[in-house]
Motif scaffolding. Structure first.
Motif, PDB file in Angstrom:
ATOM      1  N   SER A   8       0.694  -1.359   0.058  1.00  0.00           N
ATOM      2  CA  SER A   8      -0.114   0.036  -0.036  1.00  0.00           C
ATOM      3  C   SER A   8       0.958   1.325  -0.064  1.00  0.00           C
ATOM      4  O   SER A   8       0.500   2.218  -0.943  1.00  0.00           O
ATOM      5  N   GLU A  11       2.483   1.624  -3.452  1.00  0.00           N
ATOM      6  CA  GLU A  11       1.439   2.328  -4.350  1.00  0.00           C
ATOM      7  C   GLU A  11       1.395   3.665  -4.106  1.00  0.00           C
ATOM      8  O   GLU A  11       1.003   4.593  -5.003  1.00  0.00           O
ATOM      9  N   PRO A  16      -0.254   3.555  -8.711  1.00  0.00           N
ATOM     10  CA  PRO A  16      -0.725   2.487  -9.045  1.00  0.00           C
ATOM     11  C   PRO A  16      -0.237   1.562 -10.673  1.00  0.00           C
ATOM     12  O   PRO A  16       0.006   0.446 -10.529  1.00  0.00           O
ATOM     13  N   TYR A  19       4.440   0.710  -9.358  1.00  0.00           N
ATOM     14  CA  TYR A  19       5.163   0.651  -7.855  1.00  0.00           C
ATOM     15  C   TYR A  19       5.432  -0.931  -8.167  1.00  0.00           C
ATOM     16  O   TYR A  19       6.538  -1.254  -7.938  1.00  0.00           O
TER      17      TYR A  19
END
Length: 64
Positions: A8, A11, A16, A19
């Protein structure tokens, strides 16, 4: 830190679309010249990998 939190944060830091490829392509000297993905696969704790990524990307302290 769990793997889900690591991904997370990756990202959030890189977006998105980028990463996962960054984690699999960029070697980090601090991780033994391995990629973040290789370090995780080798059993390096996600927090240690994140801290190396954080330093490599020179992210703001708020993202540590």
């Amino acid at each position: 830190m769990r793997h889900t939190e690591f991904w997370s944060r990756m990202e959030d830091a890189l977006g998105p679309a980028y990463y996962r490829s960054w984690a699999g392509q960029v070697t980090i000297t601090e991780l033994g010249s391995r990629t973040a993905q290789e370090a995780l696969d080798a059993g390096t704790p996600p927090k240690q990998v994140w801290e190396a990524v954080w330093r490599t990307l020179e992210l703001p302290a708020a993202q540590k």
